[in-house]
Structure formats: structure tokens, C-alpha cells
Design an enzyme around this catalytic site. Structure first.
Site, PDB file in Angstrom:
ATOM      1  N   ASP A  15      26.056  17.817 -23.693  1.00  0.00           N
ATOM      2  CA  ASP A  15      25.019  17.740 -22.410  1.00  0.00           C
ATOM      3  C   ASP A  15      24.621  19.532 -22.966  1.00  0.00           C
ATOM      4  O   ASP A  15      24.774  20.008 -22.019  1.00  0.00           O
ATOM      5  CB  ASP A  15      25.255  17.119 -21.252  1.00  0.00           C
ATOM      6  CG  ASP A  15      26.668  18.443 -20.635  1.00  0.00           C
ATOM      7  OD1 ASP A  15      26.522  18.911 -19.324  1.00  0.00           O
ATOM      8  OD2 ASP A  15      27.541  18.596 -21.283  1.00  0.00           O
ATOM      9  N   HIS A 246      35.327  25.313 -23.094  1.00  0.00           N
ATOM     10  CA  HIS A 246      35.856  23.864 -22.116  1.00  0.00           C
ATOM     11  C   HIS A 246      35.744  23.220 -23.611  1.00  0.00           C
ATOM     12  O   HIS A 246      36.315  21.948 -24.180  1.00  0.00           O
ATOM     13  CB  HIS A 246      34.497  23.309 -21.247  1.00  0.00           C
ATOM     14  CG  HIS A 246      34.940  24.561 -20.274  1.00  0.00           C
ATOM     15  ND1 HIS A 246      35.895  24.032 -19.078  1.00  0.00           N
ATOM     16  CD2 HIS A 246      33.987  25.226 -19.231  1.00  0.00           C
ATOM     17  CE1 HIS A 246      35.963  25.557 -18.266  1.00  0.00           C
ATOM     18  NE2 HIS A 246      34.748  25.512 -18.078  1.00  0.00           N
TER      19      HIS A 246
HETATM   20  O1  RIB Z   1      32.968  21.689 -16.436  1.00  0.00           O
HETATM   21  C1  RIB Z   1      33.033  22.168 -17.947  1.00  0.00           C
HETATM   22  C2  RIB Z   1      32.392  21.249 -18.546  1.00  0.00           C
HETATM   23  O2  RIB Z   1      31.278  21.197 -17.832  1.00  0.00           O
HETATM   24  C3  RIB Z   1      31.542  21.700 -20.097  1.00  0.00           C
HETATM   25  O3  RIB Z   1      31.983  20.170 -20.689  1.00  0.00           O
HETATM   26  C4  RIB Z   1      30.402  22.417 -19.280  1.00  0.00           C
HETATM   27  O4  RIB Z   1      29.743  22.088 -20.987  1.00  0.00           O
HETATM   28  C5  RIB Z   1      29.793  21.002 -18.847  1.00  0.00           C
HETATM   29  O5  RIB Z   1      29.596  20.041 -18.885  1.00  0.00           O
HETATM   30 CA    CA Z   2      29.115  19.583 -21.798  1.00  0.00          CA
END
Ligand code: RIB
Ligand code: CA
Length: 321
Positions: A15, A246
Site C-alpha cells: 500500500d 516495518h
Molecule cells: O503498521 C505498519 C504497517 O502499516 C506498514 O506496512 C505501513 O506501511 C502501514 O501499511
Molecule cells: Ca505498508
């Protein structure tokens, strides 16, 4: 989970979003894998804008060969919540105006792209999912034999012993489509879950961002710019401008760039009720005092710790772009 062979084919579902951008770039720089497709899903930003962001990043890396397909705009239940403009910007990439790629998304949907790639690379295809799991759930609904053709799935999502980041119990990717996450984790395939427990332990600093800004290469400086707004978002959490890593951590674990050191295979159930726990990943970690042995019959590997910090490895790889 088997480490990839030379240039293992890999599909990324994302995303695109700021940290998704780092994950995408990392995979482009990884000799261990061959990025054969990108699917977008609404999360940080709507699926169509996320796909445009991926197209623009791929173009900067000289990779217009990688197909980008638009995926689900809405979750399985409910509707797109408008994204996270305060975190990822109104356009998903830190409100930075990337040079437009001039390329169109594929005519296929993300589900059609994933299913086609699973046949073209049957038994070898690696899947990395760093957004809500809607596309993967829809692909499983369309073709329940998909897991037979997928080598493994790495998911950035969830929180095992760590609090959530969008509710006290839920991490964003799971919270935005709990039903999809429940369906994806319920089928018999090799899933590695990379939750906040470990992703919040890997931080990118201003010095790392500066290295990207000063790279003098085609893509890395843009990534440094894209990180600017995201660094500001993290000040209340970390007390300084920086960012958690992340999505790139999930990508690095998938390709073997970072090795999990605590990653038991345990039952994971997603709370898809409408109570305060909605979106929680309930991981059976009762083996805590026994060194987290694998639970017989459990499929999902939950990564709680890794062997080394991601940031220096990530900078090294991103400076090649
Ligand atoms: O919580 C972190 C996740 O949520 C990551 O993938 C960030 O890009 C959002 O999509
Ligand atoms: Ca993400």
C-alpha cells in the site's frame, strides 16, 4: 521457510506508502530475488494512488519491466478509511512529487496478476505482503489451490506481545482488514509474520536518510525525500526524527538479508469480531518460559527478534539504486 535460490521470483503486495517504498526499493536491489510483479491495495493510501507511486518508484530505478496491478480499494468488510495522510502524506509518499513514470498499470487486477504469476512460477513464487491482506484473501477465494504454487509468504503485520499502533490491540495492516488476515492465516501455506514486536526495534536515523539524500543515484535521493514527513511522525514515539522500518524488515527477512533469531511457529488467530480486540493477532506464545518451542502443527512463524540491525544493510542496498 527456505532461503531463496538465485533470483527467486517474488510478488510484492503493498500500500505504497513510505516504508513500502523502502521495501520495494530493497527488493529491486536484492540479487537474491527477481521482482516479477507488484500489486497495490488500499491502506496507507488508496490502491490506485499506491499503484501510481509504485510505478513512479520503479521508473526511477529503471525497472519499467515490472508489472504493477491495482488491487482492492475496499477491505472484505466495510470500506476504505481514507488512509493515513498524517503519516504517509496525502499522496502516500510523504507528499513528495515523484517524477511521473508515464507508464500505466496492467489491465489485470492484483488478484489476476498474483494468480497468473503463481502458475508461471509454480512452486517457486515467493509472496511478500506489506499492506492489508485483502488481495491475498481474494486470490485464495478465487483459487483455493494458490498455496500449492507458492513457496512462502512473508507478511508485515500484527502485534504479538507488543501493543497495536492503530488501536491498543491492532496493527494497521491487520486492523484495516481483519477478515482478510484471518482467511490468509487460516490456509495451509508457509507464512512468516513480521509484527511490530520486531519491526519497532529497527530504526532508520537522520544519518541514514542523509546518506540516501547524498547518494547521487537515480532513486535513493528520492527515498530520502519521501522519508522526511514520516520522520516527523515518529518524534512523539521515539523522541527524535527517525522511522521504524516495518516493511523493509519484512522484505529483508524474506530474502535472507536479516535472519530471525527468535521465530517460533505458533498458532495465530486474528480477532475479526467487533469488540475492542478487533484486528488483534492472537499468537500462542505460552512457550515463553521454555524458549518458545514450535507448537506441533502450527504453520505461522512469528518473528520476535533478528540477528542484526537492518538499517546499515538497508542503506548499503539502497545506495545501489
Ligand atoms: O503498521 C505498519 C504497517 O502499516 C506498514 O506496512 C505501513 O506501511 C502501514 O501499511
Ligand atoms: Ca505498508
Amino acid at each position: 521457510m527456505t532461503l531463496p535460490g538465485p533470483s527467486a521470483p517474488l510478488y510484492l503486495d503493498c500500500d505504497t506508502g513510505v516504508d513500502d517504498s523502502l521495501a520495494l526499493a530493497y527488493l529491486l536491489a536484492a540479487p537474491e530475488v527477481d521482482l516479477v510483479g507488484v500489486g497495490s491495495v488500499s491502506g496507507n493510501i488508496d490502491a490506485r494512488q499506491g499503484a501510481v507511486n509504485s510505478l513512479d518508484l520503479l521508473a526511477l530505478a529503471g525497472r519499467d519491466d515490472v508489472p504493477v496491478a491495482v488491487g482492492a480499494h475496499d477491505p472484505l468488510v466495510g470500506s476504505y478509511d481514507g488512509g493515513a495522510p498524517s503519516v504517509h502524506g496525502r499522496n502516500g509518499v510523504g507528499d513528495v512529487a515523484l517524477p511521473p513514470s508515464g507508464r500505466e498499470v496492467t489491465a489485470e487486477s492484483a488478484v489476476e496478476l498474483l494468480l497468473r504469476l503463481s502458475h508461471e512460477h509454480a512452486g517457486l513464487l515467493r509472496v511478500v505482503a506489506v499492506g492489508p491482506l485483502t488481495n491475498l484473501a481474494l486470490a485464495l477465494r478465487a483459487d483455493p489451490t494458490l498455496p500449492e504454487r507458492v513457496l512462502d509468504v512473508t507478511v508485515m503485520g500484527g502485534a504479538a506481545l507488543h501493543p497495536g499502533n492503530v488501536t491498543p490491540a491492532a496493527e494497521a495492516n491487520i486492523a484495516k482488514d481483519p477478515e482478510a488476515a484471518a482467511e490468509v492465516l487460516a490456509v495451509d501455506w508457509d507464512v512468516t509474520l513480521v509484527p511490530l514486536d520486531v519491526t519497532m526495534a529497527h530504526v532508520f536515523e537522520e544519518a541514514d536518510r542523509k546518506a540516501l539524500l547524498e547518494a547521487g543515484t537515480a532513486l535513493a535521493p528520492w527515498l530520502g525525500e519521501v522519508l522526511d514527513l514520516y520522520f516527523g511522525f515518529h518524534v512523539p514515539t521515539f523522541g527524535r526524527r527517525c522511522s521504524a522500518l516495518h516493511d523493509p524488515l519484512a522484505a529483508a527477512i524474506a530474502v535472507g538479508g536479516v535472519t530471525p533469531t527468535v521465530a517460533p511457529r505458533v498458532p495465530v488467530v486474528v480477532d475479526a469480531t467487533d469488540g475492542p480486540g478487533r484486528g488483534q493477532t492472537v499468537c500462542d506464545l505460552r512457550g515463553l518460559y521454555a524458549g518458545y518451542p514450535d507448537v506441533p502443527g502450527a504453520r505461522t512463524r512469528v518473528v520476535l527478534a533478528t540477528d542484526a540491525p537492518l538499517a546499515p544493510h538497508l542503506v548499503e542496498r539502497l545506495l545501489t539504486l
